[in-house]
Motif scaffolding. Sequence first.
Motif, PDB file in Angstrom:
ATOM      1  N   UNK A  50       0.799  -1.222   0.000  1.00  0.00           N
ATOM      2  CA  UNK A  50       0.000   0.000   0.000  1.00  0.00           C
ATOM      3  C   UNK A  50       0.831   1.270   0.000  1.00  0.00           C
ATOM      4  N   UNK A  51       1.217   1.780   1.186  1.00  0.00           N
ATOM      5  CA  UNK A  51       1.927   3.065   1.285  1.00  0.00           C
ATOM      6  C   UNK A  51       3.193   3.169   0.439  1.00  0.00           C
ATOM      7  N   UNK A  52       4.036   2.127   0.441  1.00  0.00           N
ATOM      8  CA  UNK A  52       5.293   2.216  -0.303  1.00  0.00           C
ATOM      9  C   UNK A  52       5.032   2.296  -1.805  1.00  0.00           C
ATOM     10  N   UNK A  53       4.118   1.475  -2.295  1.00  0.00           N
ATOM     11  CA  UNK A  53       3.813   1.476  -3.723  1.00  0.00           C
ATOM     12  C   UNK A  53       3.254   2.827  -4.158  1.00  0.00           C
ATOM     13  N   UNK A  54       2.356   3.387  -3.357  1.00  0.00           N
ATOM     14  CA  UNK A  54       1.762   4.685  -3.688  1.00  0.00           C
ATOM     15  C   UNK A  54       2.811   5.793  -3.625  1.00  0.00           C
ATOM     16  N   UNK A  55       3.665   5.751  -2.610  1.00  0.00           N
ATOM     17  CA  UNK A  55       4.734   6.751  -2.485  1.00  0.00           C
ATOM     18  C   UNK A  55       5.670   6.692  -3.688  1.00  0.00           C
ATOM     19  N   UNK A  56       6.037   5.498  -4.091  1.00  0.00           N
ATOM     20  CA  UNK A  56       6.930   5.338  -5.244  1.00  0.00           C
ATOM     21  C   UNK A  56       6.285   5.878  -6.518  1.00  0.00           C
ATOM     22  N   UNK A  57       4.983   5.644  -6.670  1.00  0.00           N
ATOM     23  CA  UNK A  57       4.286   6.111  -7.866  1.00  0.00           C
ATOM     24  C   UNK A  57       4.281   7.637  -7.930  1.00  0.00           C
ATOM     25  N   UNK A  58       3.992   8.296  -6.803  1.00  0.00           N
ATOM     26  CA  UNK A  58       3.974   9.763  -6.768  1.00  0.00           C
ATOM     27  C   UNK A  58       5.387  10.300  -6.957  1.00  0.00           C
ATOM     28  N   UNK A  59       6.381   9.647  -6.343  1.00  0.00           N
ATOM     29  CA  UNK A  59       7.770  10.078  -6.492  1.00  0.00           C
ATOM     30  C   UNK A  59       8.208   9.994  -7.953  1.00  0.00           C
ATOM     31  N   UNK A  60       7.793   8.951  -8.633  1.00  0.00           N
ATOM     32  CA  UNK A  60       8.120   8.799 -10.051  1.00  0.00           C
ATOM     33  C   UNK A  60       7.538   9.956 -10.862  1.00  0.00           C
ATOM     34  N   UNK A  76      10.346  17.046 -12.583  1.00  0.00           N
ATOM     35  CA  UNK A  76      11.619  17.717 -12.280  1.00  0.00           C
ATOM     36  C   UNK A  76      12.498  17.701 -13.530  1.00  0.00           C
ATOM     37  N   UNK A  77      12.550  16.559 -14.188  1.00  0.00           N
ATOM     38  CA  UNK A  77      13.359  16.424 -15.404  1.00  0.00           C
ATOM     39  C   UNK A  77      12.865  17.356 -16.517  1.00  0.00           C
ATOM     40  N   UNK A  78      11.568  17.583 -16.550  1.00  0.00           N
ATOM     41  CA  UNK A  78      10.993  18.474 -17.566  1.00  0.00           C
ATOM     42  C   UNK A  78      11.165  19.938 -17.195  1.00  0.00           C
ATOM     43  N   UNK A  79      11.619  20.220 -15.983  1.00  0.00           N
ATOM     44  CA  UNK A  79      11.800  21.591 -15.539  1.00  0.00           C
ATOM     45  C   UNK A  79      10.522  22.261 -15.089  1.00  0.00           C
ATOM     46  N   UNK A  80       9.483  21.453 -14.834  1.00  0.00           N
ATOM     47  CA  UNK A  80       8.187  22.003 -14.417  1.00  0.00           C
ATOM     48  C   UNK A  80       8.206  22.374 -12.945  1.00  0.00           C
ATOM     49  N   UNK A  81       8.970  21.620 -12.155  1.00  0.00           N
ATOM     50  CA  UNK A  81       8.993  21.847 -10.712  1.00  0.00           C
ATOM     51  C   UNK A  81      10.412  21.623 -10.203  1.00  0.00           C
ATOM     52  N   UNK A  82      10.784  22.346  -9.150  1.00  0.00           N
ATOM     53  CA  UNK A  82      12.139  22.234  -8.598  1.00  0.00           C
ATOM     54  C   UNK A  82      12.065  21.635  -7.197  1.00  0.00           C
ATOM     55  N   UNK A  83      12.337  20.350  -7.091  1.00  0.00           N
ATOM     56  CA  UNK A  83      12.299  19.671  -5.796  1.00  0.00           C
ATOM     57  C   UNK A  83      13.733  19.374  -5.371  1.00  0.00           C
ATOM     58  N   UNK A  84      14.139  19.956  -4.241  1.00  0.00           N
ATOM     59  CA  UNK A  84      15.532  19.865  -3.813  1.00  0.00           C
ATOM     60  C   UNK A  84      15.751  18.859  -2.684  1.00  0.00           C
ATOM     61  N   UNK A  85      14.784  17.979  -2.451  1.00  0.00           N
ATOM     62  CA  UNK A  85      14.959  16.933  -1.449  1.00  0.00           C
ATOM     63  C   UNK A  85      14.689  15.586  -2.111  1.00  0.00           C
ATOM     64  N   UNK A  86      14.905  14.515  -1.379  1.00  0.00           N
ATOM     65  CA  UNK A  86      14.615  13.182  -1.885  1.00  0.00           C
ATOM     66  C   UNK A  86      13.173  13.115  -2.388  1.00  0.00           C
ATOM     67  N   UNK A  87      12.979  12.584  -3.589  1.00  0.00           N
ATOM     68  CA  UNK A  87      11.650  12.585  -4.204  1.00  0.00           C
ATOM     69  C   UNK A  87      10.630  11.792  -3.396  1.00  0.00           C
ATOM     70  N   UNK A  88      11.048  10.725  -2.764  1.00  0.00           N
ATOM     71  CA  UNK A  88      10.118   9.943  -1.949  1.00  0.00           C
ATOM     72  C   UNK A  88       9.703  10.725  -0.703  1.00  0.00           C
ATOM     73  N   UNK A  89      10.633  11.503  -0.161  1.00  0.00           N
ATOM     74  CA  UNK A  89      10.284  12.352   0.987  1.00  0.00           C
ATOM     75  C   UNK A  89       9.264  13.407   0.568  1.00  0.00           C
ATOM     76  N   UNK A  90       9.466  13.981  -0.611  1.00  0.00           N
ATOM     77  CA  UNK A  90       8.526  14.989  -1.115  1.00  0.00           C
ATOM     78  C   UNK A  90       7.157  14.355  -1.361  1.00  0.00           C
ATOM     79  N   UNK A  91       7.163  13.161  -1.935  1.00  0.00           N
ATOM     80  CA  UNK A  91       5.903  12.457  -2.194  1.00  0.00           C
ATOM     81  C   UNK A  91       5.171  12.188  -0.884  1.00  0.00           C
ATOM     82  N   UNK A  92       5.927  11.789   0.136  1.00  0.00           N
ATOM     83  CA  UNK A  92       5.320  11.497   1.434  1.00  0.00           C
ATOM     84  C   UNK A  92       4.747  12.753   2.076  1.00  0.00           C
ATOM     85  N   UNK A  93       5.424  13.885   1.896  1.00  0.00           N
ATOM     86  CA  UNK A  93       4.889  15.153   2.408  1.00  0.00           C
ATOM     87  C   UNK A  93       3.480  15.384   1.856  1.00  0.00           C
ATOM     88  N   UNK A  94       3.341  15.204   0.557  1.00  0.00           N
ATOM     89  CA  UNK A  94       2.045  15.419  -0.082  1.00  0.00           C
ATOM     90  C   UNK A  94       1.023  14.397   0.391  1.00  0.00           C
TER      91      UNK A  94
END
Length: 214
Positions: free
Chosen positions: A131-141, A147-165
């Motif tokens: 549940x939680x890990x799979x969903x977190x990974x999907x949002x992080x992806x 980030x790669x497209x330059x749409x958003x600038x996330x300066x921390x671990x992507x999984x941490x950012x996903x978990x924040x949301x």
Amino acid sequence: MLIVSGPVLNPRSAKKREQILEAAGELFAEQGYAISMDAIAVRAKVSKQTVYAHFKTKDDLFDTCIRAKCTANQLDGSLIDDSSTMREVLCEFAWRFQNMLMSDEAQHTYKTSVSQADTHPELAQVYLNAGPKTTTDMVAEYLGHNVEKGVIAIDINLRDAALQLLLMLHGKAVYWKYLGQDSGESDEERRVYLDRCVDLFLKGYDCQEMASSS
């Protein structure tokens, strides 16, 4: 109807697998993890041997039930394929995610995992992975893709950012529900809260879409 991905089966075998999953989902919700494979077989109207032919262990069956719930709520795939704006994608995801968390089945699954944490810690790991890990990974992806497209600038671990949301998206509605209470919020009020969570998240990481719309 409960549909999950898995091995390609003939129609008769696929039907039995679906019967087993539906029965297991009901019994896990009603009686917790202590339910026996025999009881699941009886509820599914199949033999115990048939249950084990599809699922080698109860952990395997529990894991598949959790994944099936995510599939039913369209939380198991990829957000990258959606060409809508980040805000639109995340707001729609937020609504589906919170609704899934508020379902009786999701609540029972969570409570079962917590209640068995001391005696069956492996069950909590199964729950976290499915549940939680799979969903977190999907949002992080999805975040990494933008980030790669330059749409958003996330300066921390992507999984941490996903978990924040994801933690913000629980909100009062889920917190109250898991304590057996009604938050008293209407669907409209819940949507407003979720949309604002997404806006706060995107603005916090300098999403270019938000900057151009302001």
